[in-house]
Design an enzyme around this catalytic site. Structure first.
Site, PDB file in Angstrom:
ATOM      1  N   CYS A 286      56.699   9.287  -8.956  1.00  0.00           N
ATOM      2  CA  CYS A 286      55.904  10.028  -9.700  1.00  0.00           C
ATOM      3  C   CYS A 286      56.126  11.491 -10.372  1.00  0.00           C
ATOM      4  CB  CYS A 286      54.302   9.789  -9.146  1.00  0.00           C
ATOM      5  SG  CYS A 286      53.041  10.051 -10.139  1.00  0.00           S
TER       6      CYS A 286
ATOM      7  N   HIS B 202      53.968   4.692  -6.410  1.00  0.00           N
ATOM      8  CA  HIS B 202      54.174   5.504  -5.150  1.00  0.00           C
ATOM      9  C   HIS B 202      54.413   4.286  -4.077  1.00  0.00           C
ATOM     10  CE1 HIS B 202      52.338   9.637  -5.662  1.00  0.00           C
ATOM     11  NE2 HIS B 202      51.904   8.997  -7.041  1.00  0.00           N
TER      12      HIS B 202
ATOM     13  N   GLU C 264      55.619   4.734  -1.318  1.00  0.00           N
ATOM     14  CA  GLU C 264      55.290   5.097   0.082  1.00  0.00           C
ATOM     15  C   GLU C 264      54.067   5.007   0.471  1.00  0.00           C
ATOM     16  OE1 GLU C 264      55.473   6.924  -2.636  1.00  0.00           O
ATOM     17  OE2 GLU C 264      54.114   8.568  -2.683  1.00  0.00           O
TER      18      GLU C 264
HETATM   19  N1  GLN Z   1      50.196  13.626 -12.948  1.00  0.00           N
HETATM   20  C1  GLN Z   1      51.034  14.401 -11.814  1.00  0.00           C
HETATM   21  C2  GLN Z   1      51.962  15.423 -12.737  1.00  0.00           C
HETATM   22  O1  GLN Z   1      52.096  15.263 -13.837  1.00  0.00           O
HETATM   23  C3  GLN Z   1      51.756  13.454 -10.902  1.00  0.00           C
HETATM   24  C4  GLN Z   1      50.895  12.463  -9.995  1.00  0.00           C
HETATM   25  C5  GLN Z   1      51.451  12.092  -8.947  1.00  0.00           C
HETATM   26  O2  GLN Z   1      52.681  12.576  -8.658  1.00  0.00           O
HETATM   27  N2  GLN Z   1      50.811  11.167  -8.283  1.00  0.00           N
HETATM   28  O3  GLN Z   1      52.744  16.127 -12.013  1.00  0.00           O
END
Ligand code: GLN
Length: 192
Positions: A78, A175, A177
């Site tokens: 992410c 995610h 994890e």
């Molecule tokens: N929206 C976040 C970003 O742009 C990422 C979200 C996340 O890691 N769950 O950094």
């Protein structure tokens, strides 16, 4: 095996719990010195602008870039995917620029903060139950990048990668994890 998690911001503790469950040593990484002796590194989800800003303050941008370019296996999830990427559509922010993709942050729209989906992943027999939280998708991939999973935008019908691999760099929009499924972390250990 010694696996680090970049511990500046975000859910690094959850990642370390997974790697410990898999029998590896899990270490929190906040300084360039702590990058030494790692067999692999995880860059967690969180807020990519905060991770980038703190990495700049802690003098970690160049050491991270050098270690990853030299072959340190890495998994970015992410915000971690965003931080690894070459560029971000629309935003300017510190990035490691080691993964040849352009990411679109919050790609699923601000209304859809979070959702879950079963994803077919290349090389895995059963789908991965993927948790997306204000997630990015990949807007553009370079020629050395393999797409391991993608989602279809219901609006346009276009496919957007959400799990990619470039050599020893793995990156997911979701995610791994946050579920009991440890296969993505096992993949990181296999490339290490
Ligand atoms: N929206 C976040 C970003 O742009 C990422 C979200 C996340 O890691 N769950 O950094």
């Amino acid at each position: 095996m010694r696996i680090g998690a970049l511990a500046l911001q975000g859910d690094f503790r959850e990642h370390l719990a997974v790697v410990r469950k898999l029998g590896a040593e899990g270490v929190e990484v906040r300084t360039p010195e702590e990058l030494a002796d790692l067999d692999a590194l995880i860059i967690p989800g969180g807020e990519s602008t905060t991770i980038g800003r703190l990495a700049t303050i802690y003098g970690l941008i160049d050491p991270l870039r050098e270690r990853i370019v030299a072959g340190l296996p890495v998994l970015g999830t992410c915000a971690g995917m965003i931080f690894l990427a070459a560029a971000t559509k629309r935003y300017e922010q510190p990035q490691l620029e080691v993964l040849d993709v352009v990411v679109e942050r919050n790609a699923f729209g601000r209304q859809v903060d979070s959702f879950e989906a079963d994803l077919a992943v290349a090389g895995l027999a059963d789908p991965v139950h993927a948790v997306f939280i204000r997630a990015p998708w990949i807007h553009k991939v370079g020629s050395d990048v393999d797409v391991l999973a993608a989602v279809t935008d219901p609006g346009t019908g276009e496919e957007h990668p959400v799990f990619v691999r470039q050599g020893r760099i793995l990156a997911t929009s979701f995610h791994p994890e946050l579920t009991e499924d440890t296969r993505i972390h096992e993949l990181l250990m296999e490339v290490s």
